[in-house]
Design a protein around this motif. Structure first.
Motif, short mmCIF file in Angstrom:
data_model
loop_
_atom_site.label_atom_id
_atom_site.label_comp_id
_atom_site.label_asym_id
_atom_site.label_seq_id
_atom_site.Cartn_x
_atom_site.Cartn_y
_atom_site.Cartn_z
N PRO A 35 6.68 22.46 13.67
CA PRO A 35 6.34 23.21 14.88
C PRO A 35 6.50 23.20 15.99
O PRO A 35 6.18 23.70 16.85
CB PRO A 35 4.64 23.64 14.18
N PHE A 36 5.76 21.83 16.28
CA PHE A 36 5.27 21.33 17.28
C PHE A 36 6.87 21.24 18.64
O PHE A 36 6.99 21.62 19.40
CB PHE A 36 4.68 19.68 17.97
N LEU A 37 7.37 20.62 17.61
CA LEU A 37 9.03 20.72 18.46
C LEU A 37 9.81 21.90 17.83
O LEU A 37 10.58 21.99 19.86
CB LEU A 37 10.11 19.77 17.28
N ASP A 38 9.31 23.06 17.79
CA ASP A 38 9.55 24.18 18.21
C ASP A 38 9.28 24.43 19.49
O ASP A 38 9.76 25.70 20.52
CB ASP A 38 9.37 25.46 17.47
N ILE A 39 7.61 23.96 19.85
CA ILE A 39 6.89 24.63 21.03
C ILE A 39 7.73 23.89 22.32
O ILE A 39 8.11 24.16 22.98
CB ILE A 39 5.76 24.06 20.90
N LEU A 40 8.52 22.29 22.17
CA LEU A 40 8.89 22.02 23.16
C LEU A 40 10.27 22.11 23.16
O LEU A 40 10.25 22.11 24.49
CB LEU A 40 9.27 20.45 22.29
N GLY A 41 11.04 22.68 22.43
CA GLY A 41 12.24 23.62 22.92
C GLY A 41 12.91 23.60 21.48
O GLY A 41 13.81 22.35 20.92
N PRO A 42 13.30 24.78 20.34
CA PRO A 42 14.06 25.14 19.39
C PRO A 42 15.49 24.37 19.24
O PRO A 42 16.05 23.51 18.27
CB PRO A 42 13.46 25.78 18.19
N LYS A 43 15.65 24.29 20.11
CA LYS A 43 17.01 23.77 20.24
C LYS A 43 17.47 22.72 20.90
O LYS A 43 18.35 22.21 20.07
CB LYS A 43 18.33 24.80 21.55
N ALA A 44 16.96 22.49 22.19
CA ALA A 44 17.10 20.80 22.41
C ALA A 44 16.30 19.80 21.35
O ALA A 44 17.16 19.09 21.34
CB ALA A 44 15.98 20.64 23.71
N PHE A 45 15.17 20.21 20.36
CA PHE A 45 15.05 19.03 19.81
C PHE A 45 15.31 19.61 18.25
O PHE A 45 14.62 19.47 17.39
CB PHE A 45 13.34 19.22 20.14
N TYR A 46 16.37 20.35 17.63
CA TYR A 46 16.78 20.75 17.16
C TYR A 46 17.22 19.31 16.08
O TYR A 46 17.23 19.21 14.82
CB TYR A 46 17.96 21.77 16.57
N VAL A 47 17.91 18.44 16.66
CA VAL A 47 18.45 17.36 15.74
C VAL A 47 16.54 16.39 15.32
O VAL A 47 17.46 16.41 14.09
CB VAL A 47 19.21 16.51 17.07
N VAL A 48 15.92 16.58 16.59
CA VAL A 48 14.80 15.73 15.33
C VAL A 48 14.53 16.64 14.75
O VAL A 48 13.30 16.25 13.26
CB VAL A 48 13.75 15.45 16.70
N LYS A 49 14.21 18.13 14.88
CA LYS A 49 13.42 18.45 14.08
C LYS A 49 14.33 18.63 12.40
O LYS A 49 13.98 18.57 11.01
CB LYS A 49 13.28 20.81 13.91
N THR A 50 15.61 18.90 12.20
CA THR A 50 16.17 18.45 11.08
C THR A 50 16.34 17.18 10.92
O THR A 50 16.38 17.24 8.79
CB THR A 50 17.72 18.88 11.33
N ASP A 51 15.77 16.18 11.37
CA ASP A 51 15.89 15.17 10.59
C ASP A 51 14.34 14.55 9.99
O ASP A 51 15.15 14.66 8.58
CB ASP A 51 16.12 14.01 11.83
N ILE A 52 13.68 15.47 10.69
CA ILE A 52 12.49 15.22 9.78
C ILE A 52 12.33 16.56 8.70
O ILE A 52 11.76 15.68 7.50
CB ILE A 52 10.88 16.08 10.70
N ASN A 53 12.99 17.36 8.70
CA ASN A 53 12.80 18.69 7.43
C ASN A 53 14.06 17.61 6.71
O ASN A 53 13.83 17.69 5.49
CB ASN A 53 13.40 19.42 7.80
N GLY A 54 15.16 17.39 7.15
CA GLY A 54 15.42 16.81 5.86
C GLY A 54 15.43 15.83 5.07
O GLY A 54 15.45 15.29 3.88
N ASN A 55 14.66 14.71 6.10
CA ASN A 55 13.76 13.39 5.10
C ASN A 55 12.53 14.27 4.41
O ASN A 55 12.39 13.28 3.30
CB ASN A 55 13.41 12.90 6.20
N VAL A 56 11.77 15.00 5.32
CA VAL A 56 10.75 15.60 3.75
C VAL A 56 11.75 15.77 2.35
O VAL A 56 11.36 15.56 1.43
CB VAL A 56 10.05 16.80 5.00
N THR A 57 12.58 16.12 2.94
CA THR A 57 12.92 17.52 1.34
C THR A 57 13.39 16.22 0.25
O THR A 57 13.23 16.46 -0.57
CB THR A 57 14.31 18.35 1.54
N LYS A 58 14.11 15.01 1.36
CA LYS A 58 14.63 14.20 0.47
C LYS A 58 13.39 12.61 -0.63
O LYS A 58 13.27 13.04 -1.56
CB LYS A 58 15.37 13.30 1.33
N LEU A 59 12.58 12.98 0.84
CA LEU A 59 11.25 12.26 -0.26
C LEU A 59 10.92 13.06 -1.38
O LEU A 59 10.13 12.55 -1.76
CB LEU A 59 10.82 11.93 1.19
N THR A 60 10.34 14.63 -1.56
CA THR A 60 9.93 15.39 -1.83
C THR A 60 11.01 14.97 -3.18
O THR A 60 9.77 15.12 -4.44
CB THR A 60 9.57 16.19 -1.53
#
Length: 206
Positions: A35-60
């Motif tokens: 959600p913080f990255l969405d505040i910074l800019g959902p489009k600009a920080f999409y690559v970081v957001k996707t990376d974090i979300n993907g890694n959290v899913t894999k580790l889960t």
């Protein structure tokens, strides 16, 4: 209440034995950063957001394969080290390294803001310095170019604090940020220490 007081999941205290519980860490990593990255800019920080979300899913999913031995992040990594799978592509060890680095990048931006690294209202120096410290050493030329554009998309300081304030004044947001960083930092430091003790933190690059 500010952004830091309205999360569903928060980083928990590190256990007395120095280990970090896997699921609380992963839930907090997703709920406190995406959600913080969405505040910074959902489009600009999409690559970081996707990376974090993907890694959290894999580790889960890694956790779910063996909830007992993978109940802590240290247990997950130590298990892979023991069966010689830690350095293989797609391992939990590799996935956690990339999640750690992304979280260090975000933590670094917060710390840099608090330390006045920003140039007045310009927060680009906060993001650029954090990127230089935590991600750039592991990125190839093309990825560095992408992140160069990402860091330049930072909002102005006043706009960021207003968006995170939810009606609270800047002083309240800053104080809440400082409080949030205590457990965030303790969790990250425990993970960093684990990788440094095993000397495998620098093994993975893109």
């Amino acid at each position: 209440m500010s952004f830091f007081k309205t999360r569903k999941h928060y980083f928990q205290p590190v256990r007395e034995d120095g280990k970090v519980e896997t699921i609380p860490f992963l839930k907090a990593a997703a709920d406190c950063t995406i959600p913080f990255l969405d505040i910074l800019g959902p489009k600009a920080f999409y690559v970081v957001k996707t990376d974090i979300n993907g890694n959290v899913t894999k580790l889960t999913k890694k956790y779910e394969m063996d909830p007992v031995n993978n109940s802590t992040l240290q247990g997950l990594v130590e298990g892979e080290v023991a069966n010689n799978s830690a350095l293989k592509g797609g391992s939990g060890t590799e996935t956690l390294i990339w999640l750690k680095r992304a979280l260090q990048f975000i933590r670094g931006m917060f710390v840099n803001l608090l330390n006045g690294v920003n140039d007045g209202e310009n927060l680009i120096p906060c993001a650029a310095k954090s990127y230089e410290s935590y991600l750039k050493p592991y990125h190839g030329w093309m990825v560095q170019k992408v992140f160069g554009l990402v860091t330049k998309a930072m909002p102005y300081r006043r706009d960021l604090l207003k968006a995170m304030g939810n009606g609270q004044d800047e002083e309240t947001v800053i104080n809440d940020m400082k409080e949030f960083l205590v457990l965030f930092g303790q969790n990250l430091d425990a993970v960093v220490e684990m990788y440094q003790s095993k000397n495998i933190d620098k093994e993975f690059k893109v």
